[in-house]
Design an enzyme around this catalytic site. Structure first.
Site, mmCIF file in Angstrom:
data_model
loop_
_atom_site.group_PDB
_atom_site.id
_atom_site.type_symbol
_atom_site.label_atom_id
_atom_site.label_comp_id
_atom_site.label_asym_id
_atom_site.label_seq_id
_atom_site.Cartn_x
_atom_site.Cartn_y
_atom_site.Cartn_z
ATOM 1 N N TYR A 1 0.830 -1.208 0.000
ATOM 2 C CA TYR A 1 0.000 0.000 0.000
ATOM 3 C C TYR A 1 0.868 1.264 0.000
ATOM 4 C CZ TYR A 1 -2.692 3.843 2.090
ATOM 5 O OH TYR A 1 -3.237 5.079 2.367
HETATM 6 P P1 NAD Z 1 -12.106 5.149 1.836
HETATM 7 O O1 NAD Z 1 -11.954 3.750 1.344
HETATM 8 O O2 NAD Z 1 -13.115 5.413 2.886
HETATM 9 O O3 NAD Z 1 -12.371 6.147 0.616
HETATM 10 C C1 NAD Z 1 -11.792 5.985 -0.650
HETATM 11 C C2 NAD Z 1 -12.903 6.115 -1.704
HETATM 12 O O4 NAD Z 1 -12.279 6.096 -2.986
HETATM 13 C C3 NAD Z 1 -13.915 4.966 -1.673
HETATM 14 O O5 NAD Z 1 -15.228 5.457 -1.473
HETATM 15 C C4 NAD Z 1 -13.761 4.297 -3.038
HETATM 16 O O6 NAD Z 1 -14.994 3.871 -3.610
HETATM 17 C C5 NAD Z 1 -13.117 5.391 -3.879
HETATM 18 N N1 NAD Z 1 -12.254 4.871 -4.962
HETATM 19 C C6 NAD Z 1 -11.192 4.026 -4.821
HETATM 20 N N2 NAD Z 1 -10.632 3.812 -6.034
HETATM 21 C C7 NAD Z 1 -11.349 4.519 -6.939
HETATM 22 C C8 NAD Z 1 -11.261 4.700 -8.334
HETATM 23 N N3 NAD Z 1 -10.315 4.080 -9.066
HETATM 24 N N4 NAD Z 1 -12.154 5.512 -8.949
HETATM 25 C C9 NAD Z 1 -13.134 6.156 -8.230
HETATM 26 N N5 NAD Z 1 -13.270 6.011 -6.890
HETATM 27 C C10 NAD Z 1 -12.392 5.206 -6.257
HETATM 28 O O7 NAD Z 1 -10.657 5.616 2.347
HETATM 29 P P2 NAD Z 1 -10.229 6.854 3.270
HETATM 30 O O8 NAD Z 1 -9.773 6.317 4.557
HETATM 31 O O9 NAD Z 1 -11.292 7.900 3.225
HETATM 32 O O10 NAD Z 1 -8.935 7.384 2.479
HETATM 33 C C11 NAD Z 1 -9.036 8.431 1.518
HETATM 34 C C12 NAD Z 1 -7.646 8.765 0.996
HETATM 35 O O11 NAD Z 1 -6.803 9.186 2.069
HETATM 36 C C13 NAD Z 1 -6.916 7.600 0.330
HETATM 37 O O12 NAD Z 1 -6.197 8.108 -0.764
HETATM 38 C C14 NAD Z 1 -5.968 7.107 1.402
HETATM 39 O O13 NAD Z 1 -4.829 6.497 0.829
HETATM 40 C C15 NAD Z 1 -5.615 8.418 2.093
HETATM 41 N N6 NAD Z 1 -5.194 8.247 3.491
HETATM 42 C C16 NAD Z 1 -6.096 7.817 4.434
HETATM 43 C C17 NAD Z 1 -5.682 7.702 5.767
HETATM 44 C C18 NAD Z 1 -6.631 7.257 6.857
HETATM 45 O O14 NAD Z 1 -6.194 7.185 8.019
HETATM 46 N N7 NAD Z 1 -7.889 6.961 6.576
HETATM 47 C C19 NAD Z 1 -4.351 8.013 6.119
HETATM 48 C C20 NAD Z 1 -3.479 8.440 5.128
HETATM 49 C C21 NAD Z 1 -3.912 8.569 3.818
#
Ligand code: NAD
Length: 317
Positions: free
Chosen positions: A151
């Site tokens: 990841y």
């Molecule tokens: P999440 O899974 O809740 O949200 C991600 C969304 O992206 C989902 O609803 C999914 O349907 C959509 N998605 C994924 N691939 C897609 C594609 N190819 N086309 C269209 N939609 C797509 O995840 P999150 O926790 O809200 O994370 C959001 C972002 O923040 C991500 O990029 C993640 O890497 C980053 N991030 C999250 C955290 C955390 O603690 N949650 C920490 C660091 C970074």
């Protein structure tokens, strides 16, 4: 501001789209309804955003025709990705991570380079996982990036793709490195969601490691303020840690939850999970100086707010 939020059906993306609407922006949302969250929750969040005036496009960045959605957009917040360290190790799963985190990012950047003449800022939501096991705490943006999970590797590749397109096509790219985010709507696979459900219902908590591992836990309202600040004030080409600059251990979190939920946690320990660093802690001085951003919500208040809006919290109270 005409803002496009990719991943708006997800945990952080839905909060970000809401904040942008509150700030008076025109908001477009793209989401494929995939990943660890329940599809019905993603669907409900997108319906809610649509009711509040956002234009919602359901589909995968790898398949959609993006030119119309991008034509007059001024700000892009690219959050769509498959999150989560542990599932990224599962056999045959890397193709999904590569497709949704790297190929989809490239496809979006290609479309932006040709179809987004009014673009002011493109913010990529990256992750503290790009640092891996950092030798230096707090970790600054200039410290080495050595991801230790598939990841984390896809997130670092996403950053580098953004920077390469930024240079080649003169795009105003800003990288926001988010540190473990929590709060209402947190993904069901994440620790606090699992802990709150387990403590409230008396079920066992399976904890990887001995609980002394520490994280720079950031409340989601702070995270999305940081993303907006990066979109407004971020310098093109620059990377910013978006976090609190403080750290808390999992054991401390459990103690707070036991107190707030009025029940003991029943913890079973498992070996440390591969790809999980022992500690994360952000140096946030660059975001403070250049974006005017600093986190406001402490862990106790943030946990209160997550418990209040979790289904188990409702049962207990
Ligand atoms: P999440 O899974 O809740 O949200 C991600 C969304 O992206 C989902 O609803 C999914 O349907 C959509 N998605 C994924 N691939 C897609 C594609 N190819 N086309 C269209 N939609 C797509 O995840 P999150 O926790 O809200 O994370 C959001 C972002 O923040 C991500 O990029 C993640 O890497 C980053 N991030 C999250 C955290 C955390 O603690 N949650 C920490 C660091 C970074």
């Amino acid at each position: 501001m005409i803002a496009l939020v990719t991943g708006a059906g997800g945990f952080i993306g839905s909060h970000l789209a809401e904040l942008l609407l509150q700030l008076g922006a025109h908001v477009r949302c793209i989401d494929a309804l995939i990943g660890p969250s329940a599809r019905r929750d993603q669907q409900a969040r997108l319906d809610e955003l649509q009711d509040r005036g956002a234009l919602v496009i359901r589909g995968n960045l790898n398949e959609l025709d993006l030119s119309e959605a991008l034509s007059d957009v001024t700000h892009i917040f690219h959050l769509a990705a498959l999150p989560g360290v542990q599932p990224s190790w599962q056999r045959h799963n890397f193709a999904h991570y590569a497709s949704n985190n790297m190929v989809a990012t490239t496809r979006l950047l290609e479309a932006v380079a040709t179809s987004c003449p009014q673009l002011i800022k493109f913010v990529f939501a990256s992750s503290s996982s790009v640092y891996g096991t950092s030798a230096k705490l707090p970790t600054a943006e200039t410290d080495p990036t050595r991801p230790i999970s598939p990841y984390g590797i896809t997130k670092l590749a996403g950053e580098q793709l953004c920077q390469a397109f930024g240079k080649a096509s003169d795009l105003p790219i800003v990288i926001a490195r988010l540190f473990t985010v929590y709060g209402p709507r947190q993904r069901p696979d994440m620790a606090f969601s699992r802990f709150i459900d387990a403590v409230a219902t008396g079920q066992a908590i399976h904890m990887n490691g001995d609980g002394t591992q520490t994280r720079d836990f950031t409340f989601v309202a702070d995270t999305v303020r940081g993303l907006v600040a990066a979109g407004i004030s971020g310098r093109p080409g620059q990377t910013y840690n978006i976090a609190t600059g403080t750290s808390t251990s999992l054991l401390e979190v459990l103690t707070v939850l036991e107190m707030k939920l009025g029940r003991p946690a029943n913890v079973t320990l498992s070996p440390c999970a591969k790809g999980d660093p022992v500690a994360t802690l952000a140096d946030t001085s660059l975001a403070t100086h250049e974006l005017g951003f600093s986190a406001e919500c402490g862990i106790e208040e943030g946990l209160d707010r997550q418990i209040a809006l979790s289904s188990s919290g409702a049962i207990v109270s």
